[in-house]
Design a protein around this motif. Structure first.
Motif, PDB file in Angstrom:
ATOM      1  N   THR A 164     -15.711  -9.763  45.564  1.00 39.69           N
ATOM      2  CA  THR A 164     -16.314  -8.455  44.689  1.00 39.69           C
ATOM      3  C   THR A 164     -15.717  -7.218  45.374  1.00 39.69           C
ATOM      4  OG1 THR A 164     -18.353  -9.850  44.050  1.00 39.69           O
ATOM      5  CG2 THR A 164     -18.497  -7.595  43.744  1.00 39.69           C
ATOM      6  N   TYR A 165     -15.942  -6.971  46.862  1.00 37.06           N
ATOM      7  CA  TYR A 165     -15.368  -5.813  47.253  1.00 37.06           C
ATOM      8  C   TYR A 165     -14.068  -5.678  46.790  1.00 37.06           C
ATOM      9  CZ  TYR A 165     -13.734  -2.645  50.804  1.00 37.06           C
ATOM     10  OH  TYR A 165     -13.187  -1.777  51.470  1.00 37.06           O
ATOM     11  N   LEU A 166     -13.227  -6.884  47.290  1.00 35.85           N
ATOM     12  CA  LEU A 166     -11.460  -6.729  46.803  1.00 35.85           C
ATOM     13  C   LEU A 166     -11.338  -6.222  45.533  1.00 35.85           C
ATOM     14  CD1 LEU A 166     -10.344  -9.500  49.059  1.00 35.85           C
ATOM     15  CD2 LEU A 166     -10.247  -7.046  49.799  1.00 35.85           C
ATOM     16  N   GLN A 167     -11.968  -6.628  44.585  1.00 42.31           N
ATOM     17  CA  GLN A 167     -11.808  -6.410  43.044  1.00 42.31           C
ATOM     18  C   GLN A 167     -11.963  -4.998  42.839  1.00 42.31           C
ATOM     19  OE1 GLN A 167     -13.071  -9.896  40.274  1.00 42.31           O
ATOM     20  NE2 GLN A 167     -13.742 -10.749  42.068  1.00 42.31           N
ATOM     21  N   LYS A 168     -12.729  -4.146  43.595  1.00 45.99           N
ATOM     22  CA  LYS A 168     -13.008  -2.869  43.306  1.00 45.99           C
ATOM     23  C   LYS A 168     -11.899  -2.005  43.801  1.00 45.99           C
ATOM     24  CE  LYS A 168     -17.805  -3.511  42.927  1.00 45.99           C
ATOM     25  NZ  LYS A 168     -19.326  -3.122  43.372  1.00 45.99           N
ATOM     26  N   GLN A 169     -11.246  -2.686  44.844  1.00 46.01           N
ATOM     27  CA  GLN A 169     -10.095  -1.541  45.647  1.00 46.01           C
ATOM     28  C   GLN A 169      -8.936  -1.458  44.845  1.00 46.01           C
ATOM     29  OE1 GLN A 169     -11.220  -0.524  48.530  1.00 46.01           O
ATOM     30  NE2 GLN A 169     -13.166  -1.557  47.721  1.00 46.01           N
ATOM     31  N   ARG A 170      -8.498  -0.097  44.513  1.00 41.41           N
ATOM     32  CA  ARG A 170      -7.505   0.232  44.019  1.00 41.41           C
ATOM     33  C   ARG A 170      -5.960  -0.110  44.388  1.00 41.41           C
ATOM     34  NH1 ARG A 170      -9.247   5.833  40.858  1.00 41.41           N
ATOM     35  NH2 ARG A 170     -11.091   5.076  39.902  1.00 41.41           N
ATOM     36  N   ASN A 171      -6.056   0.031  45.803  1.00 39.01           N
ATOM     37  CA  ASN A 171      -4.813  -0.312  46.619  1.00 39.01           C
ATOM     38  C   ASN A 171      -4.507  -1.617  46.964  1.00 39.01           C
ATOM     39  OD1 ASN A 171      -6.987  -0.196  48.458  1.00 39.01           O
ATOM     40  ND2 ASN A 171      -5.951   1.112  50.033  1.00 39.01           N
ATOM     41  N   VAL A 172      -5.134  -2.468  46.414  1.00 37.27           N
ATOM     42  CA  VAL A 172      -4.773  -4.033  46.868  1.00 37.27           C
ATOM     43  C   VAL A 172      -5.091  -4.772  45.506  1.00 37.27           C
ATOM     44  CG1 VAL A 172      -5.390  -3.824  49.465  1.00 37.27           C
ATOM     45  CG2 VAL A 172      -7.155  -4.622  47.481  1.00 37.27           C
ATOM     46  N   GLU A 173      -4.307  -5.884  45.551  1.00 43.05           N
ATOM     47  CA  GLU A 173      -4.325  -6.513  44.251  1.00 43.05           C
ATOM     48  C   GLU A 173      -5.251  -7.961  44.666  1.00 43.05           C
ATOM     49  OE1 GLU A 173      -1.675  -8.930  40.901  1.00 43.05           O
ATOM     50  OE2 GLU A 173      -0.972  -7.384  41.953  1.00 43.05           O
ATOM     51  N   PHE A 174      -6.187  -8.357  44.182  1.00 39.43           N
ATOM     52  CA  PHE A 174      -6.989  -9.531  44.482  1.00 39.43           C
ATOM     53  C   PHE A 174      -6.302 -10.893  43.957  1.00 39.43           C
ATOM     54  CE2 PHE A 174     -10.776 -12.273  43.590  1.00 39.43           C
ATOM     55  CZ  PHE A 174     -10.914 -12.931  45.191  1.00 39.43           C
ATOM     56  N   TYR A 175      -5.902 -11.678  44.510  1.00 37.88           N
ATOM     57  CA  TYR A 175      -5.142 -12.794  43.930  1.00 37.88           C
ATOM     58  C   TYR A 175      -6.137 -13.684  43.426  1.00 37.88           C
ATOM     59  CZ  TYR A 175      -2.697 -17.189  43.662  1.00 37.88           C
ATOM     60  OH  TYR A 175      -2.176 -18.487  43.260  1.00 37.88           O
ATOM     61  N   GLY A 176      -7.364 -14.152  44.311  1.00 37.16           N
ATOM     62  CA  GLY A 176      -8.360 -14.998  43.982  1.00 37.16           C
ATOM     63  C   GLY A 176      -8.667 -16.010  45.149  1.00 37.16           C
ATOM     64  N   PHE A 177      -9.481 -16.943  44.695  1.00 36.11           N
ATOM     65  CA  PHE A 177      -9.655 -18.004  45.935  1.00 36.11           C
ATOM     66  C   PHE A 177      -8.441 -18.989  45.963  1.00 36.11           C
ATOM     67  CE2 PHE A 177     -13.732 -15.941  44.684  1.00 36.11           C
ATOM     68  CZ  PHE A 177     -14.368 -15.904  45.976  1.00 36.11           C
ATOM     69  N   VAL A 178      -8.252 -19.551  47.286  1.00 33.51           N
ATOM     70  CA  VAL A 178      -7.296 -20.371  47.828  1.00 33.51           C
ATOM     71  C   VAL A 178      -8.208 -21.673  48.356  1.00 33.51           C
ATOM     72  CG1 VAL A 178      -5.456 -18.871  47.625  1.00 33.51           C
ATOM     73  CG2 VAL A 178      -6.812 -19.129  49.981  1.00 33.51           C
ATOM     74  N   GLY A 179      -9.297 -21.738  48.047  1.00 36.11           N
ATOM     75  CA  GLY A 179     -10.163 -22.930  48.713  1.00 36.11           C
ATOM     76  C   GLY A 179     -11.473 -22.678  48.955  1.00 36.11           C
ATOM     77  N   ASP A 180     -12.473 -23.575  48.965  1.00 40.76           N
ATOM     78  CA  ASP A 180     -13.603 -23.609  49.463  1.00 40.76           C
ATOM     79  C   ASP A 180     -14.132 -23.494  50.776  1.00 40.76           C
ATOM     80  OD1 ASP A 180     -13.483 -26.172  49.847  1.00 40.76           O
ATOM     81  OD2 ASP A 180     -14.606 -26.807  47.980  1.00 40.76           O
TER      82      ASP A 180
END
Length: 465
Positions: A159-175
């Motif tokens: 949730t935090y990463l999705q709000k950051q403008r200077n990075v792009e959140f790719y998603g989850f790569v595992g549980d």
């Protein structure tokens, strides 16, 4: 650790250079425009004041930390710091001109100079925002980051990463199961494929939310990440083992410290600001109000009943250290003052005392306590020692309110939890409000509480007796 791009890093060094050059250019442009309107400025004033203007700009930006690593980290902080710096520069520059009696300095120049400054800085910041958008989004320069884990920490991080403008959140790569060794020292084919797919999409870093006690079980994941040229960043997942919110800091940059309660006033800078405010505010009250109010109230108290003008009582202060708390005496002299709270229609309260309590004027001598440093203008109200001993045995977290200096007024008082505590719930609500203040202190919250206190005093409070 802040998430930064090369653009943000370079901006910290480019910004002061461009700002100063722009400020000097605007100064001479304003001189030219002023002269075109028929208001002349001598060359000597130009040479002297452009230097002063530049020095005052550095002072203004230093006050608000515009060019610090924190201030230049996000564009929102740059905008906020810029406006504040321009406002402070205006105040300092005008003060300088008045102090040195520069009566021949053009008023028209000042108007033109600050109008041009505000306009130019708006355009400058807009251009900076546009450059960031182009660099990060059009040229795909934003760092891609992925997260591994399915625990609470991993979800909050995403949730935090999705709000950051200077990075792009790719998603989850595992549980969670993908993190730990399960296949004789090797990760599963599914995990390997997901990491490889992330690499093909430009992911360079993967943040892994891992339980601290299982750090020894991530060797296979580390080996696979090294093989695929991915940097792993491990974040301890403490949510399952910690029962309350917590923060992590580092002592000496080496030893992690877990703090279960956020206390803004544990930061030395905040404590300094609050103490400076207390000294200034209490000095003004003592000099401009108590200097004439004290003798008037003293005469009224003496005319009505025998005894001292001031009532002093040992009360619990910061870190549960006792101190002498001062008030205007509002009761007849009695033997129960250190044991019994004032109640509604209390026969001990005098006529003038009833008025003092209703308007909170009986608390005014505590500004001397504030000036001396054993109280603050705003904070939890101090209790008599006997009540502290009593309540700490029956009220959860009662002593937490003693982590900070007691105050003349507080969040609990303006929230309706003032006066006699007839029921246990009354004190519990007061403690909750005090802890809320402790954990959420800001300078503006203090100002808000002071204004609410003044309004309540003028209006009269039901629980003031």
């Amino acid at each position: 650790m802040a998430l930064q791009t090369r653009y943000n890093y370079l901006l910290r060094f480019i910004l002061p250079i461009t700002d100063v050059l722009m400020l000097i250019g605007i100064y001479y442009l304003a001189s030219f425009v002023t002269a075109s309107f028929g208001s002349l400025i001598t060359d000597e004033l130009n040479k002297n004041h452009v230097v002063i203007s530049t020095l005052l700009w550095f002072i203004s930006t230093a006050v608000f930390g515009l060019y610090t690593a924190y201030g230049a980290r996000r564009l929102e902080r740059i905008y906020r710091g810029t406006w504040r710096s321009i406002a402070l520069h205006f105040v300092l520059f005008i003060s300088y001109l008045i102090f040195f009696n520069e009566d021949n300095f053009s008023r028209a120049f000042l108007v033109i100079f600050y109008l041009l400054t505000a306009t130019a800085f708006i355009i400058n910041r807009f251009i900076g925002t546009s450059i960031q958008y182009i660099v990060l989004y059009k040229f795909k320069e934003a760092k891609k980051i992925a997260v591994m884990g399915s625990n609470g920490t991993a979800l909050r991080l995403s949730t935090y990463l999705q709000k950051q403008r200077n990075v792009e959140f790719y998603g989850f790569v595992g549980d969670d199961d993908s993190i730990y060794d399960q296949n004789k020292g090797f990760v599963s084919d599914i995990v390997s494929e997901k990491l490889n797919e992330a690499v093909n999409h430009g992911v360079k870093e993967v943040y892994v939310a891992v339980a601290p006690q299982r750090m020894s079980d991530v060797k296979a994941l580390v080996a696979e990440a090294d093989k695929q040229c991915i940097r792993l960043k491990f974040i301890p997942d403490l949510g399952a083992s910690m029962g309350s919110p917590f923060t992590i800091s580092y002592m000496g940059g080496e030893f992690p410290i877990i703090t279960l309660r956020h206390e803004p006033l544990e930061e030395m800078g905040n404590r300094f600001k609050k103490r400076a405010f207390d000294i200034v505010f209490s000095s003004l009250v003592i000099f401009f109000i108590l200097s004439w109010l004290y003798p008037i109230i003293a005469i009224l108290i003496k005319l009505e009943s025998r005894g001292p003008v001031l009532f002093k009582q040992l009360r619990s202060g910061r870190n549960d250290e006792p101190f002498w708390c001062y008030k205007f005496r509002s009761m007849t002299v009695n033997a129960e003052s250190d044991d019994k709270q004032a109640t509604k229609d209390d026969v001990r309260v005098t006529a003038i005392g009833r008025f003092l309590r209703k308007t909170s004027l009986d608390e005014m001598p505590q500004f001397f306590n504030v000036f001396l440093g054993n109280m603050s203008v705003v904070g939890p109200r101090p209790h008599m020692l006997k009540h502290t001993e009593q309540y700490k045995e029956i009220i959860n977290e009662f002593m937490v309110r003693h982590f900070m200096k007691p105050g003349i007024t507080g969040w609990a008082q303006v929230s309706g939890f003032r006066g006699e505590t007839r029921e246990r719930s009354d004190m519990e609500n007061r403690v909750k409000a005090d802890i809320h203040y402790l954990e959420n202190w800001t300078g503006m919250l203090d100002v808000k509480i002071i204004f609410m206190t003044i309004i309540n005093a003028v209006r009269g409070e039901e629980n003031a007796f």
